[in-house]
Design an enzyme around this catalytic site. Structure first.
Site, mmCIF file in Angstrom:
data_model
loop_
_atom_site.group_PDB
_atom_site.id
_atom_site.type_symbol
_atom_site.label_atom_id
_atom_site.label_comp_id
_atom_site.label_asym_id
_atom_site.label_seq_id
_atom_site.Cartn_x
_atom_site.Cartn_y
_atom_site.Cartn_z
ATOM 1 N N GLU A 111 -1.998 8.461 7.965
ATOM 2 C CA GLU A 111 -0.477 8.574 8.670
ATOM 3 C C GLU A 111 -0.227 9.536 10.072
ATOM 4 O OE1 GLU A 111 1.343 6.556 6.862
ATOM 5 O OE2 GLU A 111 -0.747 5.436 5.455
ATOM 6 N N CYS A 150 -10.645 3.351 -0.196
ATOM 7 C CA CYS A 150 -9.474 3.588 0.487
ATOM 8 C C CYS A 150 -9.433 2.755 1.634
ATOM 9 C CB CYS A 150 -9.661 4.976 0.327
ATOM 10 S SG CYS A 150 -8.069 5.301 0.714
ATOM 11 N N CYS A 178 -4.514 -1.555 -2.010
ATOM 12 C CA CYS A 178 -4.247 -0.129 -2.245
ATOM 13 C C CYS A 178 -5.815 0.059 -3.447
ATOM 14 C CB CYS A 178 -3.574 0.136 -2.358
ATOM 15 S SG CYS A 178 -3.333 1.860 -3.168
ATOM 16 N N HIS A 214 -6.859 3.562 3.895
ATOM 17 C CA HIS A 214 -6.816 4.215 4.926
ATOM 18 C C HIS A 214 -7.983 4.335 5.910
ATOM 19 C CE1 HIS A 214 -2.618 5.052 2.788
ATOM 20 N NE2 HIS A 214 -2.566 5.323 3.960
ATOM 21 N N ASP A 265 1.047 -0.887 -0.272
ATOM 22 C CA ASP A 265 0.175 0.110 0.197
ATOM 23 C C ASP A 265 0.435 1.517 -0.332
ATOM 24 O OD1 ASP A 265 -2.301 1.347 0.275
ATOM 25 O OD2 ASP A 265 -1.900 1.635 2.392
ATOM 26 N N SER A 266 -0.093 2.823 -0.195
ATOM 27 C CA SER A 266 0.736 3.519 0.364
ATOM 28 C C SER A 266 1.428 4.267 1.510
ATOM 29 C CB SER A 266 0.312 4.654 -0.708
ATOM 30 O OG SER A 266 -1.415 5.016 0.453
HETATM 31 N N1 DGL Z 1 -4.686 3.197 0.472
HETATM 32 C C1 DGL Z 1 -4.742 3.678 -0.668
HETATM 33 C C2 DGL Z 1 -6.292 3.255 -0.907
HETATM 34 O O1 DGL Z 1 -6.923 1.792 -0.956
HETATM 35 C C3 DGL Z 1 -4.545 4.994 -1.408
HETATM 36 C C4 DGL Z 1 -3.916 5.784 0.075
HETATM 37 C C5 DGL Z 1 -3.197 7.190 -0.769
HETATM 38 O O2 DGL Z 1 -2.275 6.721 -0.635
HETATM 39 O O3 DGL Z 1 -3.789 8.264 -1.730
HETATM 40 O O4 DGL Z 1 -6.317 3.956 -2.145
#
Ligand code: DGL
Length: 258
Positions: A155, A187, A77, A189, A14-15
């Site tokens: 984050e 997402c 992600c 996150h 993931d990011s």
């Molecule tokens: N966690 C990621 C997702 O599911 C991306 C979050 C990001 O870096 O913008 O889309």
């Protein structure tokens, strides 16, 4: 000779920390594996950056995981899945599992009202999600909303503060929250904000995400290809190619996430 061995690790990508929510569901059904969790924190957030730039970051991340001899990769992600899953599959010879907003589940469970999908700006703009909604004939019963700042809050480990709730309410201003019966977290996150979101949305709104589906798909693929491990559970965390120094904190996050 087999090219992939059962006890090679599984890469989760993931990011940032969002994919930890997916890792949690995976570990619950695949506890006898070694995992490499790769967060591209140096280049996060992805969702608000130009697509080509993000694609380059994804390529680097996948290259690193391949160099670590993973037997499968979970792209935990939605943003990366939406713009790069085809390329990744083309380039890698190992099983690749992506994640996309759980629109199908939401359509199947839809009660009397509309569906709201929250995701990053890239995911919302991309064809992948819009094609999925078309294939489900759900364009008219679904609204999309970008919540990019939630990635930043996550984050910073800020999940339930007043600032978080104010931001969500501000972004929802143009929407009538009583219009929805399902809320899809598109997402990874955003899964950390389930509590804050359930405080804001009416109790009747069901919050849906795709993490369990991803875990089950991974297990099926490993089973089918006879690639299940018999390891003692072990997780190594990496930040953009460097071993993470706060592994304990990340493990805490993993354990406390429900
Ligand atoms: N966690 C990621 C997702 O599911 C991306 C979050 C990001 O870096 O913008 O889309």
């Amino acid at each position: 000779m087999r090219l992939i061995m059962n006890n090679q690790p599984i890469g989760i990508f993931d990011s940032g920390i969002g994919g930890i929510t997916v890792l949690k569901k995976i570990i619950e059904i695949l506890p006898n594996e070694e995992y490499i969790y790769y967060a591209d924190t140096k280049n996060a957030p992805y969702g608000i950056k130009p697509k080509d730039e993000v694609k380059r970051h994804i390529q680097e991340s996948i290259k690193f995981l391949i160099s670590q001899k993973v037997k499968a990769i979970v792209v935990a992600c939605n943003t990366a899945t939406s713009i790069a899953i085809k390329d990744i599959r083309k380039k890698c010879k190992i099983p690749i599992v992506g994640i996309e907003p759980a629109a199908k589940t939401a359509v199947e469970r839809r009660k009397n009202k509309k569906i709201l999908i929250m995701a990053t700006p890239i995911t919302i703009r991309e064809e992948k999600l819009n094609d999925l909604l078309k294939s489900l004939s759900a364009q008219n019963s679904t609204d999309l909303i970008a919540m990019p700042k939630l990635v930043e809050f996550a984050e910073n480990r800020e999940f339930e503060s007043d600032k978080v709730k104010q931001y969500i309410k501000k972004e929802l201003k143009e929407y009538n929250i009583d219009d929805y019966s399902e809320l899809v977290l598109g997402c990874t996150h955003f899964l950390f904000f389930k509590k804050a979101l359930s405080d804001i949305f009416p109790d009747s709104v069901e919050i849906i995400d795709g993490s369990i589906g991803v875990a089950k798909r991974l297990k099926n693929i490993l089973q089918e290809q006879d690639l299940l491990g018999n390891n003692i559970l072990n997780i190594k965390y990496y930040y953009s190619g460097e071993r993470a120094e706060n592994e304990e904190e990340l493990n805490e996050l993993l354990i406390s996430y429900k």
